[in-house]
Design an enzyme around this catalytic site. Structure first.
Site, PDB file in Angstrom:
ATOM      1  N   CYS A  29      13.028   9.165   8.865  1.00 11.90           N
ATOM      2  CA  CYS A  29      13.329   8.944  10.730  1.00 11.90           C
ATOM      3  C   CYS A  29      14.069   9.000  10.431  1.00 11.90           C
ATOM      4  O   CYS A  29      13.784   9.235  12.342  1.00 11.90           O
ATOM      5  CB  CYS A  29      12.911   7.515  10.738  1.00 11.90           C
ATOM      6  N   GLU A  74       8.517  14.660  17.228  1.00 10.97           N
ATOM      7  CA  GLU A  74       8.861  14.381  16.562  1.00 10.97           C
ATOM      8  C   GLU A  74       8.663  15.153  15.751  1.00 10.97           C
ATOM      9  O   GLU A  74       7.651  15.587  15.575  1.00 10.97           O
ATOM     10  CB  GLU A  74       8.370  12.808  15.301  1.00 10.97           C
ATOM     11  N   LYS A 109       0.956  -1.248  -0.077  1.00  5.31           N
ATOM     12  CA  LYS A 109      -0.007  -0.015   0.243  1.00  5.31           C
ATOM     13  C   LYS A 109       0.731   1.514   0.045  1.00  5.31           C
ATOM     14  O   LYS A 109       1.752   1.168   1.328  1.00  5.31           O
ATOM     15  CB  LYS A 109      -0.714   0.176   1.119  1.00  5.31           C
ATOM     16  N   GLU A 123       8.493  -0.208  11.815  1.00  7.82           N
ATOM     17  CA  GLU A 123      10.075   0.833  11.669  1.00  7.82           C
ATOM     18  C   GLU A 123       9.039   2.013  12.086  1.00  7.82           C
ATOM     19  O   GLU A 123       8.237   2.259  11.002  1.00  7.82           O
ATOM     20  CB  GLU A 123      10.567   0.748  10.205  1.00  7.82           C
TER      21      GLU A 123
HETATM   22  P1  NAD Z   1       1.376   6.963   9.042  1.00 10.65           P
HETATM   23  O1  NAD Z   1       1.525   6.814  10.541  1.00 10.65           O
HETATM   24  O2  NAD Z   1       0.380   8.493   9.084  1.00 10.65           O
HETATM   25  O3  NAD Z   1       1.027   7.182   7.464  1.00 10.65           O
HETATM   26  C1  NAD Z   1       1.889   5.302   7.207  1.00 10.65           C
HETATM   27  C2  NAD Z   1       1.746   4.461   6.626  1.00 10.65           C
HETATM   28  O4  NAD Z   1       0.319   3.854   7.503  1.00 10.65           O
HETATM   29  C3  NAD Z   1       0.605   5.045   5.379  1.00 10.65           C
HETATM   30  O5  NAD Z   1       0.410   4.581   4.110  1.00 10.65           O
HETATM   31  C4  NAD Z   1      -1.177   5.150   5.783  1.00 10.65           C
HETATM   32  O6  NAD Z   1      -2.174   5.558   5.224  1.00 10.65           O
HETATM   33  C5  NAD Z   1      -0.730   4.281   6.457  1.00 10.65           C
HETATM   34  N1  NAD Z   1      -1.702   4.290   7.766  1.00 10.65           N
HETATM   35  C6  NAD Z   1      -2.595   4.962   8.460  1.00 10.65           C
HETATM   36  N2  NAD Z   1      -3.771   4.364   9.904  1.00 10.65           N
HETATM   37  C7  NAD Z   1      -3.736   3.332   9.067  1.00 10.65           C
HETATM   38  C8  NAD Z   1      -4.670   2.138   9.954  1.00 10.65           C
HETATM   39  N3  NAD Z   1      -5.513   3.005  10.498  1.00 10.65           N
HETATM   40  N4  NAD Z   1      -4.314   1.209   9.265  1.00 10.65           N
HETATM   41  C9  NAD Z   1      -3.339   0.946   8.219  1.00 10.65           C
HETATM   42  N5  NAD Z   1      -2.314   2.150   8.027  1.00 10.65           N
HETATM   43  C10 NAD Z   1      -3.115   3.044   8.184  1.00 10.65           C
HETATM   44  O7  NAD Z   1       3.510   8.019   8.712  1.00 10.65           O
HETATM   45  P2  NAD Z   1       3.400   9.756   7.928  1.00 10.65           P
HETATM   46  O8  NAD Z   1       2.733  10.492   8.844  1.00 10.65           O
HETATM   47  O9  NAD Z   1       2.922   9.190   6.717  1.00 10.65           O
HETATM   48  O10 NAD Z   1       5.382   8.935   7.860  1.00 10.65           O
HETATM   49  C11 NAD Z   1       6.027   9.992   8.844  1.00 10.65           C
HETATM   50  C12 NAD Z   1       6.259   9.071   9.896  1.00 10.65           C
HETATM   51  O11 NAD Z   1       6.836   7.594   9.674  1.00 10.65           O
HETATM   52  C13 NAD Z   1       7.202   9.619  10.823  1.00 10.65           C
HETATM   53  O12 NAD Z   1       6.533   8.380  12.390  1.00 10.65           O
HETATM   54  C14 NAD Z   1       8.371   9.235  10.811  1.00 10.65           C
HETATM   55  O13 NAD Z   1       9.577   9.126  11.517  1.00 10.65           O
HETATM   56  C15 NAD Z   1       8.548   6.981  10.370  1.00 10.65           C
HETATM   57  N6  NAD Z   1       9.160   6.411   9.312  1.00 10.65           N
HETATM   58  C16 NAD Z   1       9.878   5.666   9.579  1.00 10.65           C
HETATM   59  C17 NAD Z   1      11.091   5.627   9.055  1.00 10.65           C
HETATM   60  C18 NAD Z   1      11.624   4.141   9.555  1.00 10.65           C
HETATM   61  O14 NAD Z   1      12.119   2.998   8.741  1.00 10.65           O
HETATM   62  N7  NAD Z   1      11.857   3.791  10.870  1.00 10.65           N
HETATM   63  C19 NAD Z   1      10.906   5.817   7.384  1.00 10.65           C
HETATM   64  C20 NAD Z   1      10.706   6.696   7.311  1.00 10.65           C
HETATM   65  C21 NAD Z   1       9.352   7.381   7.833  1.00 10.65           C
END
Ligand code: NAD
Length: 487
Positions: A282, A379, A173, A248
């Site tokens: 991240c 963050e 997704k 992650e």
């Molecule tokens: P998010 O958690 O809002 O969304 C991530 C994904 O989850 C999206 O595709 C979203 O549609 C999906 N999602 C949202 N609600 C959901 C649910 N109820 N069930 C299943 N999927 C759902 O994250 P974001 O705001 O898009 O990204 C930023 C975050 O990602 C930051 O906290 C960042 O640190 C983290 N991040 C971590 C890494 C790593 O490798 N550790 C890498 C990049 C980003």
């Protein structure tokens, strides 16, 4: 306006609904996207399950899987520029970074191509006569992969590569915020010749599409990258199908600078660590912990470098900081800066949303010495650095570990024994010493605490997409003796 489709069971489809994608550099709609809801999620997962057990994939040898992965890597390398332009357009990540990162993604696929036929089972020296026992390593099953907007091709490659090497099938997704590059990548999967249903790529919103995918009864494992709050939803949903998870998540990574460090080099690493990707990384080194005796000197180098950064169109190769990916993200960063200043943090540079179009925010430094600033705990996922100083190594370590996250960290010092003590003492999944933000397909990556669990990269990541089956074979032709004695 560009129009995208998603990819299910080897076909490009329009989806149950459509939504519009915004160019963060202008705030204008630029593309029309397919939106998957529950019925499309079902179709995609059903296709993945059929491919896993009934299709040609089930009979594809590990070596052949490797060859398909090599082909995919070559296609990604050949189309890197187009993919980079789409990612830049849809997420605002600057073209200088997307071009370099996507070219490197091909190496991740090559690494896992080489691993495909090195995933071995084992023979056990069992403690019984006339008995052979061995472990088969089989694909874990249908994998749901959910990624956020930043670096979607990279964050999916570290999942798709090892999962394909292990023989899994999957539904990926893409984030609703900038799905264009992943939807385009599906064309490369198709051209590489993976059988239908092995890799399905959809997009849609979290609560509808992401949740339906994560709790689907046919999903065996969920590989998630995103924020900790969403991860809690993912875990709750997995209570339905009892799928395993790898998470992650975010970070509030410490960047420690001792007085004996090469300050110019440390400042360059700090700039990369917090302002690259407009801070939407991240591993952003968002908490600078600097020895008090060099704080002023180091901050003045950083301020000079931050103010010299070229802010502009993400499609211009000269640009160093582009817009944030969404208006929501821009508002979040601006609000948290305001709250931090209200709590007593002193602005060293930046801090104000600029006038004009696009979701820009300038490189910002907050001096938080002696202040309980929210910027030290929360963050941003934006270009904001919070600074505190220390007097002793013990204090530096205490400040570094003063967080519930534990993703990455940086230590800058010329003192070898001190570096070793900190490597052991810092509670984070990655410690970079005299460098920052280096990654490789060969090196595992992942966090502790609120930063999640599971590792991506390296051989172990491919094993994580397998499960073992224990096979018992009696080699005697004699009748089985006493049936009431367990043997
Ligand atoms: P998010 O958690 O809002 O969304 C991530 C994904 O989850 C999206 O595709 C979203 O549609 C999906 N999602 C949202 N609600 C959901 C649910 N109820 N069930 C299943 N999927 C759902 O994250 P974001 O705001 O898009 O990204 C930023 C975050 O990602 C930051 O906290 C960042 O640190 C983290 N991040 C971590 C890494 C790593 O490798 N550790 C890498 C990049 C980003």
């Amino acid at each position: 306006m560009q129009r995208f489709q998603y990819y299910i069971d080897g076909e490009f489809l329009d989806g149950e609904a459509r939504f519009q994608s915004i160019d963060p550099a202008t705030g204008d709609v630029w593309a029309d996207m397919p939106e998957a809801r529950e019925a499309d999620v079902d179709r995609a997962v059903d296709a993945a399950e059929r491919a896993l057990y009934d299709g040609p994939w089930a009979k594809t040898t590990a070596t052949q899987r490797g060859k398909l992965l090599y082909k995919l890597a070559d296609l990604v390398a050949a189309k890197a520029q187009k993919l980079a332009e789409l990612e830049t357009r849809d997420t605002g990540k600057i073209i200088r970074e997307t071009s370099a990162q996507i070219a490197y993604i091909a190496d991740y696929y090559r690494y896992y191509a080489g691993i495909a036929d090195k995933i071995e089972g084992s023979y056990l020296p069992i403690d019984k006569p006339d008995t052979d026992v061995w472990l088969r390593r089989e694909p874990v099953g249908v994998v749901a992969m959910v990624v956020p907007w930043n670096s979607q091709l990279f964050l999916s490659a570290v999942k798709i590569g090892p999962a394909l090497a292990a023989g899994c099938t999957m539904v990926v997704k893409a984030s609703e915020d900038g799905p264009a590059p992943l939807l385009e990548f599906a064309r490369m999967v198709h051209e590489a010749g993976f059988p239908p249903g092995v890799v399905n790529i959809i997009t849609g919103f979290g609560p509808s599409c992401g949740a339906a995918l994560g709790r689907h009864p046919k999903v065996a494992h969920i590989a998630f990258t995103g924020g900790p709050e969403t991860a809690r939803h993912v875990i709750r949903n997995s209570a339905e199908n009892l799928a395993s998870t790898s998470l992650e998540l975010g970070g509030k990574s410490p960047f420690i600078v001792f007085a004996d460090a090469h300050l110019e080099s440390a400042a360059n690493a700090q700039v990369a660590g917090i302002f690259a990707a407009t801070g939407q990384s991240c591993v952003a080194g968002s908490r600078l912990i600097v020895e008090a005796s060099v704080k002023d000197a180091f901050l003045s180098i950083l301020k000079r470098k931050a103010e010299a950064i070229r802010i502009g169109s993400p499609l211009d190769m000269a640009t160093e900081v582009g817009p944030l990916a969404t208006k929501r993200q821009q508002d979040h960063v601006a609000t948290l800066v305001e709250k931090s200043i209200a709590s007593g943090a002193r602005l060293v540079t930046g801090g104000q949303k600029p006038d004009g179009v696009g979701y820009y925010f300038p490189p910002t430094i907050l001096d938080c010495d002696g202040v309980n600033s929210p910027s030290l705990a929360e963050e941003f996922f934006g270009p904001v650095l919070s600074v505190v100083s220390f007097e002793s190594e013990a204090e530096a370590l205490r400040l570094a570990n003063d967080t519930r996250y534990g993703l990455a960290s940086g230590v800058f010092t010329q003192n070898l024994t001190r570096a070793h003590r900190l490597m052991k003492g810092i509670r984070a999944g990655v410690v970079w010493v005299n460098t920052y933000r280096a990654v490789s397909p060969i090196a595992p990556f992942g966090g502790f605490g609120l930063s999640g669990h599971g590792r991506e990269g390296g051989l172990a990541a491919a094993l994580d997409y397998t499960r073992t089956k224990t096979i018992w074979l009696r080699t005697s032709d004699d009748p089985i003796p006493d049936p009431f004695v367990m043997r």
